[in-house]
Every structure is written in structure tokens, then in C-alpha cells.
Scaffold this active site. Structure first.
Site, mmCIF file in Angstrom:
data_model
loop_
_atom_site.group_PDB
_atom_site.id
_atom_site.type_symbol
_atom_site.label_atom_id
_atom_site.label_comp_id
_atom_site.label_asym_id
_atom_site.label_seq_id
_atom_site.Cartn_x
_atom_site.Cartn_y
_atom_site.Cartn_z
ATOM 1 N N ILE A 68 0.856 -1.289 0.032
ATOM 2 C CA ILE A 68 -0.044 0.002 0.084
ATOM 3 C C ILE A 68 0.748 1.301 0.025
ATOM 4 O O ILE A 68 0.750 2.247 -0.587
ATOM 5 C CB ILE A 68 -0.947 0.255 1.254
ATOM 6 C CG1 ILE A 68 -1.905 -1.323 1.310
ATOM 7 C CG2 ILE A 68 -1.882 1.209 1.069
ATOM 8 C CD1 ILE A 68 -2.664 -1.612 2.442
ATOM 9 N N ASP A 80 12.455 3.129 4.721
ATOM 10 C CA ASP A 80 11.958 1.595 4.649
ATOM 11 C C ASP A 80 13.396 0.908 5.066
ATOM 12 O O ASP A 80 14.117 1.264 4.733
ATOM 13 C CB ASP A 80 11.622 1.162 3.142
ATOM 14 C CG ASP A 80 10.495 0.007 3.129
ATOM 15 O OD1 ASP A 80 11.206 -1.276 3.934
ATOM 16 O OD2 ASP A 80 9.536 -0.006 2.800
ATOM 17 N N ASP A 87 15.849 1.773 10.313
ATOM 18 C CA ASP A 87 14.796 1.060 11.186
ATOM 19 C C ASP A 87 14.221 2.282 12.313
ATOM 20 O O ASP A 87 14.943 2.981 12.741
ATOM 21 C CB ASP A 87 15.530 -0.023 12.154
ATOM 22 C CG ASP A 87 14.734 -1.035 12.873
ATOM 23 O OD1 ASP A 87 13.340 -0.432 13.327
ATOM 24 O OD2 ASP A 87 14.730 -2.018 12.845
ATOM 25 N N TYR A 138 -2.093 -8.072 16.688
ATOM 26 C CA TYR A 138 -2.018 -7.136 15.694
ATOM 27 C C TYR A 138 -3.024 -5.979 16.018
ATOM 28 O O TYR A 138 -2.885 -4.889 15.824
ATOM 29 C CB TYR A 138 -2.101 -7.650 14.254
ATOM 30 C CG TYR A 138 -2.086 -6.835 13.136
ATOM 31 C CD1 TYR A 138 -1.170 -5.634 12.685
ATOM 32 C CD2 TYR A 138 -3.481 -6.665 12.217
ATOM 33 C CE1 TYR A 138 -1.449 -4.764 11.910
ATOM 34 C CE2 TYR A 138 -3.596 -5.813 11.267
ATOM 35 C CZ TYR A 138 -2.597 -4.960 10.881
ATOM 36 O OH TYR A 138 -2.755 -3.920 10.041
ATOM 37 N N HIS A 173 -2.279 -13.301 1.376
ATOM 38 C CA HIS A 173 -3.519 -12.725 1.213
ATOM 39 C C HIS A 173 -4.386 -13.546 -0.037
ATOM 40 O O HIS A 173 -3.575 -14.290 -0.765
ATOM 41 C CB HIS A 173 -3.285 -11.380 0.469
ATOM 42 C CG HIS A 173 -2.937 -10.179 1.404
ATOM 43 N ND1 HIS A 173 -2.886 -8.851 1.231
ATOM 44 C CD2 HIS A 173 -2.645 -10.395 2.710
ATOM 45 C CE1 HIS A 173 -2.713 -8.318 2.212
ATOM 46 N NE2 HIS A 173 -2.521 -9.145 3.238
ATOM 47 N N LEU A 174 -5.535 -13.569 -0.062
ATOM 48 C CA LEU A 174 -6.452 -14.589 -0.661
ATOM 49 C C LEU A 174 -6.083 -14.475 -2.227
ATOM 50 O O LEU A 174 -5.707 -15.553 -3.062
ATOM 51 C CB LEU A 174 -7.869 -14.202 -0.463
ATOM 52 C CG LEU A 174 -8.805 -15.347 -1.441
ATOM 53 C CD1 LEU A 174 -8.578 -16.741 -1.321
ATOM 54 C CD2 LEU A 174 -10.226 -14.895 -1.302
ATOM 55 N N PHE A 203 -10.731 -22.325 3.783
ATOM 56 C CA PHE A 203 -11.115 -22.698 5.187
ATOM 57 C C PHE A 203 -12.624 -22.726 5.663
ATOM 58 O O PHE A 203 -12.807 -21.577 5.974
ATOM 59 C CB PHE A 203 -10.016 -21.839 6.048
ATOM 60 C CG PHE A 203 -8.443 -21.970 5.863
ATOM 61 C CD1 PHE A 203 -8.050 -22.910 6.416
ATOM 62 C CD2 PHE A 203 -7.856 -21.140 5.191
ATOM 63 C CE1 PHE A 203 -6.551 -23.324 6.261
ATOM 64 C CE2 PHE A 203 -6.576 -21.423 4.866
ATOM 65 C CZ PHE A 203 -5.805 -22.455 5.521
#
Length: 326
Positions: free
Chosen positions: A11, A30, A49, A139, A187-188, A206
Site C-alpha cells: 500500500i 523503509d 529502522d 496486531y 492474501h487470498l 478454510f
């Protein structure tokens, strides 16, 4: 200059492109633990970092930062439960270091990449921003903590913020410049493509006994390009008035089941998905769909790429570019 943490990730890279197209100068920060160097599209790049205060002090001393869009985080639900300390370290310590450095340099505009995981297993559908926040994993807890911290930072220090709670980010840049590339992939939609391309033996479905029309989970898929535009709108709102502290859901308001996504993927690729049905995963709600009315009314944000076929087709175009056939 706008600082984008995690700007070489999924993203973050799409949002960096959107910011540049809107005329902003972008500094990408990053550590490349998850991001990819060829997806760092900023005008400037600093590798480091966020848990290192000296690194952050150097960055803010060198650049005239006006605002921060914060994507850098660990974000795997299962991993967050097996390694909570790692999530507290990265998501909390790293972000608090970032906020402290912003304060020291008088930077008062902050957009947080938050998540629908702050709601846990909601009792209302579609989910509004006022729904109870009872996260069921580490999370989601870290993001909810940070949203609370931002309210305190506004009250005590005058720092403005917008927290954007995503539902299921999906799709890719329509010009095929960037998209999903997670290692490992979770991710799917890219997992479906992996199965189609033979990079995994099959896709595991699942559970097919949920109380939904076809028995599979329903989720709210929102195109990553639309998410990027929401970040641009949130930033502009803070540039106009940096004393805000707000949160918005970002979703399409429509849900699609796993089997619906499979059908669209098979149509887009022209190939069947090798499939194996497994048991439900613990903690998977049957349905998660957002109400994005507040984002539409306040930010003027309306998803332009909400069609599932559009989401899957852009993801497939990016996938075959990123992973050409052997």
C-alpha cells in the site's frame, strides 16, 4: 516534503505514486525487511529502522518534512499471536519513536495505516466507526493502542492525525507499476494465482459451512488505488487544519465470499483453481463488511475501483508481470 514509512511495500508504494501524481515531494523510509527496492518510488529514499532514534533524528534533520504517512508495521494476525513481543517492538516502539521525533522537529501531521482488526468480531454489519473495539489478536491491539496514543498526542502536544481502518486491501496499480508481493504470501487473491500457476499445490478453502449464501466467509475487498486516494485526502485535510484527530473506515460496503472471488479469478485467468477444502480457522468471522459513510461524507472519498472484476484483473496483470511464467 511528505515522509512515507514502509513506502516500498504494497500500500505504501501505491500511495507514494498517488502522492507524486498530486504534486507532493515524497521521502520514502523503509528497512526493506518486507519492502522491495524496485518499488520505492519516492523522490528520496532513506533505509533504516524506526526503532533506531538516531536514524530518525538524522532523517528529520536532513529533510523539511511537513507530514508523515505511516505504513511500516508487522501485520500478520497469526504471527502476531505467536510473537506478540515482536509486534509490540515494531508496531509500538517504532511508532512511538517516530512520533517523538516528529514532536522534536515540530511536525504535526500524521496519517496512520490502521485496520479493521481493531473491531475484533463485530456484532453489527456493516461496521461503523462507533462499533465496539475489541480486537482478538495482538496486531489489532497494537493498532488500537496507537489510535488511542494519537488522541493523547493531539490533546497534549497539538499533533493532528487521521487513522484509516482498512478492510481487505486488494488489487494492483492499474498501470501495473506495483502491487502485492509478500514473502510469505498470505492474501487470498495472490494465493489463488499461486495455485493456478503451480507455485503451490492447491488453495486451501478454510471452511464451507459458514452462515452465508454459499457457506464461505464474506469480506469487504477495497482496491489499493482507492486506499491510496484516501490517504491523499486525509493528508490534505490535515494540511488544512492540523489539529484534528479522526478515524475512518475504508471499504466498499459490499461483501464478496471466498467462492465468489474464486469464480472471478477463474474467469480473469481462464483457468481453474486447484482447491482443497479444510476446516474453519479459529477466530474467522463469517462476515466483515465496512460502512464507509463517514469517509464519504467527511473526506469526500468514494471508491472508484470497487468492482470485484476490476480488483482481480489488475491483481492478475501485476502478478504475471511480477512473476512471469518459467
Amino acid at each position: 516534503m511528505i515522509l512515507v514509512t514502509g513506502g516500498a511495500g504494497y500500500i505504501g508504494s501505491v500511495t507514494t505514486l498517488a502522492l507524486k501524481e498530486e504534486g507532493f515531494e515524497v521521502l520514502v523510509v523503509d528497512d526493506f525487511s518486507k519492502g522491495h527496492r524496485d518499488l520505492a518510488f519516492g523522490d528520496r529514499l532513506e533505509e533504516g529502522d524506526l526503532r533506531d532514534p538516531a536514524f530518525l533524528e538524522g532523517v528529520f534533520s536532513r529533510y523539511p518534512v511537513e507530514g508523515v504517512l505511516h505504513f511500516a508495521a508487522r501485520s500478520l494476525v497469526g504471527e502476531s499471536m505467536s510473537d506478540p513481543e515482536g509486534y509490540y517492538d515494531v508496531n509500538l516502539r517504532g511508532t512511538l519513536n517516530l512520533l517523538a521525533t516528529m514532536r522534536a522537529h515540530g511536525v504535526r501531521r500524521f496519517v496512520l495505516s490502521s485496520t479493521a482488526a481493531v473491531y475484533g468480531d463485530p456484532t453489527e454489519q456493516p461496521i461503523s466507526e462507533e462499533a465496539p473495539k475489541v480486537p482478538t489478536n495482538t496486531y489489532g491491539e497494537t493498532k488500537l493502542f496507537l489510535e488511542g496514543a494519537l488522541r493523547r498526542y493531539r490533546d497534549a502536544y497539538g499533533m493532528g492525525s487521521v487513522s484509516l481502518r482498512y478492510f481487505n486491501a486488494a488489487g494492483a496499480d492499474p498501470r501495473c507499476r506495483t502491487g502485492e508481493h509478500h514473502v510469505p504470501e498470505t492474501h487470498l487473491i495472490p494465493l489463488i494465482f499461486d495455485a493456478i500457476e503451480g507455485r503451490r499445490k492447491h488453495l486451501t478453502l478454510f471452511g464451507e459451512d459458514y452462515p452465508t449464501p454459499d457457506g464461505t466467509c464474506i469480506r469487504d475487498y477495497v482496491h489499493v488505488t482507492d486506499l491510496a486516494q484516501a490517504h491523499v485526502r486525509a493528508l490534505r485535510r490535515l494540511l488544512e487544519a492540523p489539529d484534528r484527530c479522526e478515524a475512518f473506515n475504508l471499504g466498499n460496503g459490499d461483501g464478496h465470499s471466498v467462492r465468489q472471488v474464486l469464480q472471478v479469478a477463474e474467469k480473469a485467468t481462464g483457468r481453474p483453481v486447484p482447491l482443497e477444502v479444510g476446516p474453519r480457522r479459529s477466530g474467522d468471522p463469517s462476515r466483515l463488511v465496512a460502512s464507509s459513510r463517514k469517509a464519504q461524507e467527511v473526506l469526500g472519498w468514494v471508491p472508484e475501483h470497487g468492482d470485484l472484476e476490476d480488483i482481480v484483473s489488475t491483481a492478475w496483470a501485476w502478478y504475471i508481470k511480477r512473476f512471469p511464467a518459467d
